[in-house]
Scaffold this motif. Structure first.
Motif, mmCIF file in Angstrom:
data_model
loop_
_atom_site.group_PDB
_atom_site.id
_atom_site.type_symbol
_atom_site.label_atom_id
_atom_site.label_comp_id
_atom_site.label_asym_id
_atom_site.label_seq_id
_atom_site.Cartn_x
_atom_site.Cartn_y
_atom_site.Cartn_z
ATOM 1 N N GLU A 1 -1.270 7.083 10.302
ATOM 2 C CA GLU A 1 0.152 7.204 10.018
ATOM 3 C C GLU A 1 0.926 5.966 10.443
ATOM 4 O OE1 GLU A 1 0.324 11.886 11.254
ATOM 5 O OE2 GLU A 1 2.202 10.773 11.119
ATOM 6 N N GLY A 2 0.564 5.401 11.566
ATOM 7 C CA GLY A 2 1.316 4.291 12.118
ATOM 8 C C GLY A 2 1.309 3.035 11.265
ATOM 9 N N ALA A 3 0.406 2.994 10.284
ATOM 10 C CA ALA A 3 0.325 1.827 9.410
ATOM 11 C C ALA A 3 1.374 1.854 8.318
ATOM 12 C CB ALA A 3 -1.063 1.755 8.795
ATOM 13 N N TYR A 4 2.068 2.975 8.173
ATOM 14 C CA TYR A 4 3.029 3.132 7.080
ATOM 15 C C TYR A 4 4.453 3.072 7.615
ATOM 16 C CZ TYR A 4 -1.048 3.969 4.355
ATOM 17 O OH TYR A 4 -2.261 3.788 3.728
ATOM 18 N N ASP A 5 5.303 2.407 6.849
ATOM 19 C CA ASP A 5 6.657 2.121 7.309
ATOM 20 C C ASP A 5 7.702 3.104 6.783
ATOM 21 O OD1 ASP A 5 5.303 -0.883 6.523
ATOM 22 O OD2 ASP A 5 6.046 -0.581 8.576
ATOM 23 N N ALA B 1 0.832 -1.199 0.000
ATOM 24 C CA ALA B 1 0.000 0.000 0.000
ATOM 25 C C ALA B 1 0.867 1.250 0.000
ATOM 26 C CB ALA B 1 -0.898 0.007 1.221
ATOM 27 N N MET B 2 0.423 2.259 -0.744
ATOM 28 C CA MET B 2 1.080 3.556 -0.720
ATOM 29 C C MET B 2 0.014 4.619 -0.536
ATOM 30 S SD MET B 2 4.242 3.265 -3.367
ATOM 31 C CE MET B 2 5.045 4.663 -2.588
ATOM 32 N N ALA B 3 0.420 5.722 0.042
ATOM 33 C CA ALA B 3 -0.565 6.739 0.403
ATOM 34 C C ALA B 3 0.036 8.131 0.346
ATOM 35 C CB ALA B 3 -1.101 6.465 1.808
ATOM 36 N N TRP B 4 -0.856 9.103 0.335
ATOM 37 C CA TRP B 4 -0.499 10.504 0.496
ATOM 38 C C TRP B 4 -1.155 11.029 1.763
ATOM 39 C CZ3 TRP B 4 2.969 13.090 -2.487
ATOM 40 C CH2 TRP B 4 3.305 12.531 -3.719
ATOM 41 N N PHE B 5 -0.384 11.758 2.523
ATOM 42 C CA PHE B 5 -0.867 12.490 3.679
ATOM 43 C C PHE B 5 -0.515 13.962 3.474
ATOM 44 C CE2 PHE B 5 -1.931 9.324 7.025
ATOM 45 C CZ PHE B 5 -1.559 8.168 6.358
ATOM 46 N N ARG B 6 -1.086 14.818 4.315
ATOM 47 C CA ARG B 6 -0.730 16.232 4.238
ATOM 48 C C ARG B 6 -0.788 16.855 5.622
ATOM 49 N NH1 ARG B 6 -6.019 18.682 0.985
ATOM 50 N NH2 ARG B 6 -7.523 18.477 2.724
ATOM 51 N N ARG B 7 0.025 17.912 5.805
ATOM 52 C CA ARG B 7 0.001 18.679 7.046
ATOM 53 C C ARG B 7 -0.165 20.141 6.699
ATOM 54 N NH1 ARG B 7 4.663 17.331 10.132
ATOM 55 N NH2 ARG B 7 3.435 15.901 11.410
ATOM 56 N N ALA B 8 -1.295 20.684 7.074
ATOM 57 C CA ALA B 8 -1.561 22.116 6.873
ATOM 58 C C ALA B 8 -0.948 22.911 8.020
ATOM 59 C CB ALA B 8 -3.060 22.359 6.812
ATOM 60 N N ARG C 1 -0.898 16.113 10.812
ATOM 61 C CA ARG C 1 -0.857 15.446 9.516
ATOM 62 C C ARG C 1 -2.120 14.604 9.360
ATOM 63 N NH1 ARG C 1 4.791 13.065 7.722
ATOM 64 N NH2 ARG C 1 4.488 11.714 9.557
ATOM 65 N N GLU C 2 -2.715 14.640 8.151
ATOM 66 C CA GLU C 2 -3.951 13.909 7.916
ATOM 67 C C GLU C 2 -3.855 13.078 6.639
ATOM 68 O OE1 GLU C 2 -7.255 16.545 7.279
ATOM 69 O OE2 GLU C 2 -6.406 17.402 5.462
ATOM 70 N N PHE C 3 -4.642 12.025 6.601
ATOM 71 C CA PHE C 3 -4.702 11.130 5.459
ATOM 72 C C PHE C 3 -5.370 11.819 4.281
ATOM 73 C CE2 PHE C 3 -5.184 7.259 3.133
ATOM 74 C CZ PHE C 3 -6.453 7.308 2.571
#
Length: 124
Positions: free
Chosen positions: A108-112, A33-40, A45-47
């Motif tokens: 976040e914790g699901a990503y390595d 799995a790959m993802a994008w998060f963002r921090r305003a 930081r949010e999914f």
């Protein structure tokens, strides 16, 4: 280890579009799995979006659903985030993340592995 490098950020007017890229290198075969998060500014930081190794399924946060599209090209070890109809609220640093798991998670914790981020600024 897996290294992730984001690119494509910049300044755009509201209503405009940007395409972010995330190039992966290293032991990329270990990622699913790959993802994008963002921090305003001033926020946690949010999914934003996630995609499985095969390209399906995909999953989006409610705030971007219908405007953003996540895709990946495994031959290039690259994940993309096409962002359309951008709003000032989309202004943030955008981070790419990769997981060994194939599950699409929003935490976040699901990503390595994580990239350093790319700035997206949407002016009104």
């Amino acid at each position: 280890q897996v290294q992730l490098v984001e690119s494509g950020g910049g300044l755009v007017q509201a209503g405009g579009s940007l395409r972010l890229s995330c190039a992966a290198s290293g032991r990329t075969f270990s990622t699913n799995a790959m993802a994008w998060f963002r921090r305003a500014p001033g926020k946690e930081r949010e999914f934003v979006a996630a995609i499985n190794r095969s390209g399906v399924p995909t999953y989006y946060s409610d705030s971007v659903k219908g405007r953003f599209t996540i895709a990946r090209d495994n031959a290039k070890n690259t994940v993309y985030l096409q962002m359309n109809s951008l709003k000032p609220d989309d202004t943030a640093v955008y981070y790419c993340a990769a997981a060994r798991s194939s599950s699409l998670r929003i935490v976040e914790g699901a990503y390595d592995y994580w990239g350093q981020g790319t700035q997206v600024t949407v002016s009104s």
